[in-house]
Design an enzyme around this catalytic site. Structure first.
Site, PDB file in Angstrom:
ATOM      1  N   SER A  81       0.857  -1.181   0.000  1.00 22.42           N
ATOM      2  CA  SER A  81       0.000   0.000   0.000  1.00 22.42           C
ATOM      3  C   SER A  81       0.894   1.231   0.000  1.00 22.42           C
ATOM      4  O   SER A  81       1.701   1.401  -0.906  1.00 22.42           O
ATOM      5  CB  SER A  81      -0.951  -0.029   1.201  1.00 22.42           C
ATOM      6  OG  SER A  81      -1.853   1.064   1.164  1.00 22.42           O
ATOM      7  N   HIS A 114      -2.693  -1.048  -3.373  1.00 18.67           N
ATOM      8  CA  HIS A 114      -3.874  -0.214  -3.175  1.00 18.67           C
ATOM      9  C   HIS A 114      -3.758   1.034  -4.045  1.00 18.67           C
ATOM     10  O   HIS A 114      -2.871   1.867  -3.844  1.00 18.67           O
ATOM     11  CB  HIS A 114      -3.996   0.200  -1.705  1.00 18.67           C
ATOM     12  CG  HIS A 114      -4.275  -0.943  -0.792  1.00 18.67           C
ATOM     13  ND1 HIS A 114      -4.124  -0.861   0.568  1.00 18.67           N
ATOM     14  CD2 HIS A 114      -4.698  -2.211  -1.032  1.00 18.67           C
ATOM     15  CE1 HIS A 114      -4.442  -2.013   1.127  1.00 18.67           C
ATOM     16  NE2 HIS A 114      -4.787  -2.853   0.163  1.00 18.67           N
ATOM     17  N   ASP A 150      -4.537  -4.700   5.833  1.00 21.53           N
ATOM     18  CA  ASP A 150      -4.884  -5.592   4.725  1.00 21.53           C
ATOM     19  C   ASP A 150      -3.702  -6.509   4.447  1.00 21.53           C
ATOM     20  O   ASP A 150      -2.543  -6.079   4.451  1.00 21.53           O
ATOM     21  CB  ASP A 150      -5.216  -4.765   3.476  1.00 21.53           C
ATOM     22  CG  ASP A 150      -5.833  -5.612   2.367  1.00 21.53           C
ATOM     23  OD1 ASP A 150      -6.399  -6.671   2.680  1.00 21.53           O
ATOM     24  OD2 ASP A 150      -5.748  -5.201   1.195  1.00 21.53           O
TER      25      ASP A 150
END
Length: 351
Positions: free
Chosen positions: A12, A39, A130
């Site tokens: 991310s 992401h 995540d």
């Protein structure tokens, strides 16, 4: 002999630099397929071009039902979850998970289900958590888990969360990951593996999720919380120590991601309240001026009092907005196809 030939990577905040460092030192004849989730916001992503320039292996956004090939890097397209169905890549615009799409956990779960102990899962820099549940699934299936050392990560939350909740096999600096991956592809994969609480998905990774209406279909116990995205009822499950929430339509949240989503909702509500209060103060001041011009002094005083109250309330809201602490961190070509997920073919050069 089955080897570790399926590598799934999630990142991310700060992920472009970390991913570029990982792919830069991979061998040209890597006997594995690499699948990457970063992401990203909606719109066009240039990550495949960046990764292709950074290293010897070609990177691209796959298409739905494309077969996996050795020596390829597959990058999840913006606004689509990337999962696996045996040896084929699946793409879908499903419900967000942990507030993002594409999300890391669906890919990791699918790799664990389809390839078991042949899977290597890698979590790099990123905010929130995540990838933690996905790494747990890979670990339960007998695969290998790797995490970037949080001390060197641009955003340490994702790798640290994985370390806190999963028994990680390797915690290493990003510069050591390509060497480690190359070595793992030459090792025989463990024969053990199987199901655990994280291998089955909390939602359907392929196709529309089944609505949880009947008592037997509910994915856990009803919680007292509402979904931050659709405001529906959330059910909660404790998956081996990881608390997870799912709503009727399929949005899935970890506690950290749900807290971040609610923080965003509060932020939006406060800014909307500030705008409304300041507009009310401006309007009532104008009405007070008009009343004064017409010699309606008692009406003017009433409007002036309303304007002062609205301005005071706006000042309180503005103070909250400017001083509150946020919980978020400002985060193909000619290669042979795979006839069977247990028998991948290798390629030696770029497209």
């Amino acid at each position: 002999m089955a080897t570790h030939d399926i590598i799934v990577v999630g990142a991310s905040a700060g992920g472009v630099e970390a991913l570029s460092a990982v792919v830069a030192d991979l061998p040209t004849d890597l006997p594995a397929a690499i699948l990457v989730v970063l992401h990203v916001s909606r719109g066009r992503s240039v990550l495949p071009e960046i990764l292709t320039r950074a290293g010897p292996l070609p990177a691209r956004h796959p298409v739905d039902l494309e077969r996996l090939l050795y020596g390829r890097i597959y990058v999840a397209p913006p606004d689509q979850h990337m999962t696996l169905e045996e040896d084929r890549i699946r793409l879908q615009h499903g419900p967000t998970e942990n507030g993002v799409r594409p999300a890391i956990d669906p890919l990791f779960r699918a790799a664990a289900r389809s390839f078991g102990s042949r899977t290597v899962g890698v979590v790099l820099t990123g905010s929130l958590d995540d990838g933690t549940a996905g790494l747990a699934a890979i670990k339960e299936a007998g695969g290998v888990t790797i995490v970037q050392d949080p001390r060197e990560a641009f955003a340490s939350s994702m790798p640290q969360s994985a370390i806190d909740f999963v028994e990680i096999d390797h915690v290493v600096p990003v510069r050591q990951i390509p060497v480690l991956l190359s070595a793992l592809t030459k090792e025989k994969a463990a024969t053990r593996g199987g199901d655990g609480p994280h291998v089955p998905s909390l939602q359907a990774d392929l196709g529309p999720p089944r609505a949880a209406v009947d008592q037997g279909a509910q994915p856990g116990a009803a919680s007292v919380f509402a979904c931050p995205e659709c405001h529906g009822t959330l059910w909660e499950t404790d998956e081996g120590g990881l608390l997870r929430f799912r709503c009727r339509v399929g949005h899935v949240y970890s506690p950290d991601s749900m807290l971040a989503a609610h923080t965003d909702s509060v932020d939006r509500a406060l800014w909307a309240a500030l705008r409304s209060l300041e507009e009310r103060a401006a309007l009532t001041r104008r009405m007070a001026d008009r009343a004064s011009q017409r010699q309606h002094h008692w009406i003017a005083r009433a409007f002036e009092e309303r304007a002062r109250n609205a301005a005071e309330h706006a000042s309180v809201v503005r103070h909250l907005l400017h001083n509150r602490t946020s919980t978020q961190v400002p985060d193909h070509g000619d290669a042979p196809e795979i006839a069977d997920p247990r028998q991948l073919k290798s390629v030696d050069s770029k497209d």
